[in-house]
Design a protein around this motif. Structure first.
Motif, PDB file in Angstrom:
ATOM      1  N   HIS A 195       5.482   1.565  -3.617  1.00 42.02           N
ATOM      2  CA  HIS A 195       5.750   0.379  -2.790  1.00 42.02           C
ATOM      3  C   HIS A 195       6.675  -0.581  -3.529  1.00 42.02           C
ATOM      4  CE1 HIS A 195       1.547   1.058  -0.820  1.00 42.02           C
ATOM      5  NE2 HIS A 195       2.429   1.965  -0.445  1.00 42.02           N
TER       6      HIS A 195
ATOM      7  N   GLU B 162       1.338  -5.735  -1.896  1.00 41.13           N
ATOM      8  CA  GLU B 162       0.782  -5.228  -0.634  1.00 41.13           C
ATOM      9  C   GLU B 162       0.286  -6.365   0.249  1.00 41.13           C
ATOM     10  OE1 GLU B 162       1.248  -1.976  -3.304  1.00 41.13           O
ATOM     11  OE2 GLU B 162       0.220  -3.882  -3.590  1.00 41.13           O
TER      12      GLU B 162
ATOM     13  N   CYS C  77       4.135  -8.878   7.673  1.00 47.47           N
ATOM     14  CA  CYS C  77       4.080  -8.015   8.857  1.00 47.47           C
ATOM     15  C   CYS C  77       3.266  -8.657   9.971  1.00 47.47           C
ATOM     16  CB  CYS C  77       3.498  -6.657   8.506  1.00 47.47           C
ATOM     17  SG  CYS C  77       4.526  -5.670   7.403  1.00 47.47           S
TER      18      CYS C  77
ATOM     19  N   GLN D  30      -5.034  -0.603   0.574  1.00 47.29           N
ATOM     20  CA  GLN D  30      -4.217   0.586   0.815  1.00 47.29           C
ATOM     21  C   GLN D  30      -4.448   1.127   2.220  1.00 47.29           C
ATOM     22  OE1 GLN D  30      -1.849   1.362  -1.171  1.00 47.29           O
ATOM     23  NE2 GLN D  30      -2.472   0.010  -2.837  1.00 47.29           N
TER      24      GLN D  30
ATOM     25  N   VAL E 287      -2.585  -1.114   4.616  1.00 48.05           N
ATOM     26  CA  VAL E 287      -1.152  -0.810   4.618  1.00 48.05           C
ATOM     27  C   VAL E 287      -0.865   0.401   5.497  1.00 48.05           C
ATOM     28  CG1 VAL E 287       0.746   0.084   3.195  1.00 48.05           C
ATOM     29  CG2 VAL E 287      -0.599  -1.864   2.392  1.00 48.05           C
ATOM     30  N   ARG E 288      -1.653   1.463   5.325  1.00 51.28           N
ATOM     31  CA  ARG E 288      -1.444   2.671   6.124  1.00 51.28           C
ATOM     32  C   ARG E 288      -1.638   2.398   7.606  1.00 51.28           C
ATOM     33  NH1 ARG E 288      -4.055   5.194   1.690  1.00 51.28           N
ATOM     34  NH2 ARG E 288      -6.084   4.951   2.690  1.00 51.28           N
TER      35      ARG E 288
ATOM     36  N   ALA F 229       1.275   0.299   8.998  1.00 46.81           N
ATOM     37  CA  ALA F 229       2.478   1.135   9.055  1.00 46.81           C
ATOM     38  C   ALA F 229       2.394   2.124  10.213  1.00 46.81           C
ATOM     39  CB  ALA F 229       2.663   1.878   7.739  1.00 46.81           C
ATOM     40  N   THR F 230       1.221   2.703  10.409  1.00 50.08           N
ATOM     41  CA  THR F 230       1.030   3.678  11.488  1.00 50.08           C
ATOM     42  C   THR F 230       1.205   3.040  12.860  1.00 50.08           C
ATOM     43  OG1 THR F 230      -0.487   5.004  10.147  1.00 50.08           O
ATOM     44  CG2 THR F 230      -0.592   5.290  12.534  1.00 50.08           C
TER      45      THR F 230
ATOM     46  N   TYR G  60       5.052   0.571  12.528  1.00 53.27           N
ATOM     47  CA  TYR G  60       6.295   1.036  11.908  1.00 53.27           C
ATOM     48  C   TYR G  60       6.430   2.549  11.996  1.00 53.27           C
ATOM     49  CZ  TYR G  60       6.694  -3.668   9.962  1.00 53.27           C
ATOM     50  OH  TYR G  60       6.792  -5.045   9.819  1.00 53.27           O
TER      51      TYR G  60
ATOM     52  N   LYS H 133       5.935   3.454   5.870  1.00 53.20           N
ATOM     53  CA  LYS H 133       5.584   2.397   4.924  1.00 53.20           C
ATOM     54  C   LYS H 133       6.822   1.876   4.183  1.00 53.20           C
ATOM     55  CE  LYS H 133       2.349   4.658   2.692  1.00 53.20           C
ATOM     56  NZ  LYS H 133       1.267   4.903   1.695  1.00 53.20           N
ATOM     57  N   GLU H 134       7.743   2.759   3.909  1.00 55.42           N
ATOM     58  CA  GLU H 134       8.945   2.342   3.195  1.00 55.42           C
ATOM     59  C   GLU H 134       9.690   1.255   3.961  1.00 55.42           C
ATOM     60  OE1 GLU H 134      13.086   4.174   1.318  1.00 55.42           O
ATOM     61  OE2 GLU H 134      11.496   5.527   2.014  1.00 55.42           O
TER      62      GLU H 134
ATOM     63  N   MET I 120       8.421  -0.932   5.956  1.00 51.70           N
ATOM     64  CA  MET I 120       7.647  -2.166   5.808  1.00 51.70           C
ATOM     65  C   MET I 120       8.050  -2.924   4.554  1.00 51.70           C
ATOM     66  SD  MET I 120       3.692  -1.174   6.711  1.00 51.70           S
ATOM     67  CE  MET I 120       3.130  -2.590   5.758  1.00 51.70           C
TER      68      MET I 120
END
Length: 221
Positions: free
Chosen positions: A11, A156, A163, A178, A181-182, A185-186, A189, A193-194, A196
């Protein structure tokens, strides 16, 4: 002079790669491959410096323990007293609500362990001024400089806060950081994740975010 960022993970690599590119740099990214990092800083350094005015290498591990332990220890061990250029390693970690001095203690501990690990390293000199450790060896005129900077809370958390604000979301995702974040992103985005973390880097650049500005200004100086 070769400069490098040693950070906590992928990240961070995405974030600092994007932020550096906004400053006109073309960083080389290395994830978990310390041998590749050593190659770029070592035998490839002259070529890199001839190609770019301000070369930058970004090395990311998978957590603070590796940054302060395995990665920093091996990098310093293999560079100090052996390289024909000054080397700067900029260590960037999440502060996790701890003062900078606590993180500097981790670096000092690593360097003290190195000094006691061999007769060659026992003669290494360590000078500390502000957030900079200057590591020298009597057999070489060039130094390894280790500078420490911290990210408020965690990258993070800052990225997630951005976001939620950008998407105008009032309800936060559940789980540890974590997992959160997933999940974000799911849902928002397409699992990327990249994207984001790069988007947050762009936002930091546009908003002139103070902590990020401090690090990137140092790199470009």
């Amino acid at each position: 002079m070769i400069q490098s960022i040693l950070c906590e993970g992928l990240h961070d690599i995405w974030f600092f790669d994007e932020l550096s590119q906004k400053q006109g740099l073309k960083p080389r990214k290395v994830h978990r491959d310390l041998s590749k990092f050593q190659e770029l800083v070592g035998k490839c350094s002259r070529y890199i410096m001839e190609q770019e005015d301000n070369p930058l290498i970004i090395l990311g591990d998978d957590g603070r323990e590796g940054v302060f332990g395995t990665y920093l220890k091996r990098a310093v061990k293999e560079l100090v007293g052996k390289h024909p250029e000054n080397i700067t390693i900029i260590v960037v970690v999440d502060d996790d609500h701890r003062p900078l001095e606590k993180h500097m203690d981790n670096i000092q501990k690593t360097l003290d362990e190195l000094k006691s690990s061999s007769s060659y390293l026992r003669t290494v000199g360590i000078a500390v001024e502000n957030n900079v450790f200057t590591i020298s060896h009597p057999k070489n005129q060039y130094n390894v400089n280790v500078e420490i900077y911290t990210i408020p809370d965690s990258l993070e958390r800052l990225t997630l806060d951005y976001c939620y604000s950008e998407k105008k979301l009032k309800k936060r995702e559940k789980g540890n950081i974590q997992e959160e974040v997933r999940s974000v992103a799911t849902k928002y985005y397409d699992g990327n994740k990249e994207e984001m973390f790069r988007n947050y880097a762009i936002e930091c650049h546009l908003q002139n975010e103070e902590w990020a500005k401090t690090i990137i200004t140092r790199i470009c100086s």
